[in-house]
Design an enzyme around this catalytic site. Structure first.
Site, mmCIF file in Angstrom:
data_model
loop_
_atom_site.group_PDB
_atom_site.id
_atom_site.type_symbol
_atom_site.label_atom_id
_atom_site.label_comp_id
_atom_site.label_asym_id
_atom_site.label_seq_id
_atom_site.Cartn_x
_atom_site.Cartn_y
_atom_site.Cartn_z
ATOM 1 N N ARG A 153 -2.786 -9.254 -20.307
ATOM 2 C CA ARG A 153 -4.167 -9.046 -21.483
ATOM 3 C C ARG A 153 -3.767 -7.943 -22.559
ATOM 4 N NH1 ARG A 153 -7.448 -4.728 -21.132
ATOM 5 N NH2 ARG A 153 -9.044 -5.587 -22.170
ATOM 6 N N GLU A 164 2.287 -6.814 8.600
ATOM 7 C CA GLU A 164 2.708 -5.505 8.570
ATOM 8 C C GLU A 164 4.156 -4.625 7.507
ATOM 9 O OE1 GLU A 164 0.381 -3.971 10.692
ATOM 10 O OE2 GLU A 164 0.227 -5.828 10.760
ATOM 11 N N ASP A 184 -9.545 0.183 -25.280
ATOM 12 C CA ASP A 184 -10.063 0.167 -23.405
ATOM 13 C C ASP A 184 -10.073 1.022 -22.997
ATOM 14 O OD1 ASP A 184 -10.203 -2.713 -23.370
ATOM 15 O OD2 ASP A 184 -7.900 -2.805 -22.225
ATOM 16 N N PRO A 242 1.279 -1.564 -0.049
ATOM 17 C CA PRO A 242 -0.049 -0.235 -0.131
ATOM 18 C C PRO A 242 0.989 0.803 -0.382
ATOM 19 C CG PRO A 242 -0.718 -0.892 1.867
ATOM 20 C CD PRO A 242 0.626 -2.150 1.317
#
Ligand code: 6GU
Length: 239
Positions: free
Chosen positions: A154, A116, A169, A89
């Protein structure tokens, strides 16, 4: 493209890897995904890969030794050097531009963390490309790694059926509009009819109608995509 995944939970990937588009890419030899269990590089009697944080606090931290040695060993299994990605993150946000950059690499090594996070020295030594899939917290990097693999694979030539499906896309370079509404049979369901223009046979008019729909939908739902320079504010060089 070769993708090596280092994780404490390789089993999480097996169902996904057998799934249609990815399975096809693997069967065609366009993509080779290799799973590795970090615990194979664990040290000592207890096969330990994580430990309590210095300075105290909740949770466990992934140990530097097993992780660095695992990455080095897996790197050495193929002469093509892998671009090392650490799913966290704390990383830069994954978007279609980052996906396009990653898809140009011949080899990726995805490092999935649990607990963590990693001892900072893992990052200092390996200098990975730290990537996050969004501003929310997952229990580990595995699901994020699957998201990344799915988006990257993809774009590998020969994986998608139509050569230009990926160019069209939403979010691909040169297209920052949401997709328009799509319809298939039946022509009417519970009183809801498809727009007449779609059965008019006028391909020019259909294309204009779809473009207008895309624009209106984007303005309504994601006006941030219409701002100039959108998505270029957090650009970062990938080396
Ligand atoms: Cl890459 N990892 C974790 N644990 N949580 C996340 C993430 C990654 N991206 C968004 N949330």
């Amino acid at each position: 493209m070769r993708v090596d995944v280092l994780t404490l939970f390789p089993e999480i990937f097996s169902g996904y890897l057998g799934q249609s588009l990815l399975k096809k890419a693997i069967d065609l030899g366009r993509v080779d995904v290799q799973l590795h269990n970090l615990r194979d590089w664990a040290q000592g009697r207890h096969q330990q890969v994580d430990d309590r944080p210095y300075g105290g606090g909740p949770g466990m931290v992934m140990m530097v030794g097993p992780v660095v040695e695992a990455v080095e060993a897996v790197q050495a299994r193929d002469p093509t050097p892998a671009h090392v990605v650490l799913l966290t993150p704390q990383g830069r946000r994954l978007d279609q531009q980052v996906v396009e950059q990653l898809s140009a690499r011949p080899r990726l090594l995805l490092l999935c963390g649990r607990y963590e996070g990693f001892d900072q020295r893992v990052i200092d030594i390996l200098q990975p490309d730290e990537i996050s899939i969004g501003d929310f917290v997952l229990n580990g990097g595995e699901v994020a790694a699957m998201v990344l693999i799915d988006a990257v694979i993809r774009l590998v030539p020969g994986v998608l059926g139509h050569a230009d499906s990926a160019v069209d896309d939403s979010f691909s370079s040169g297209n920052r509009l949401l997709e328009c509404a799509q319809y298939t049979r039946p022509r009417e369901y519970r009183g809801l009819k498809i727009p007449d223009i779609l059965v008019s046979g006028d391909h020019g008019a259909i294309a204009r109608w779809r473009a207008a729909q895309s624009y209106a939908r984007t303005r309504q739902r994601r006006s941030d995509l219409l701002d100039n320079n959108q998505g270029h504010t957090h650009d970062q060089q990938v080396d």
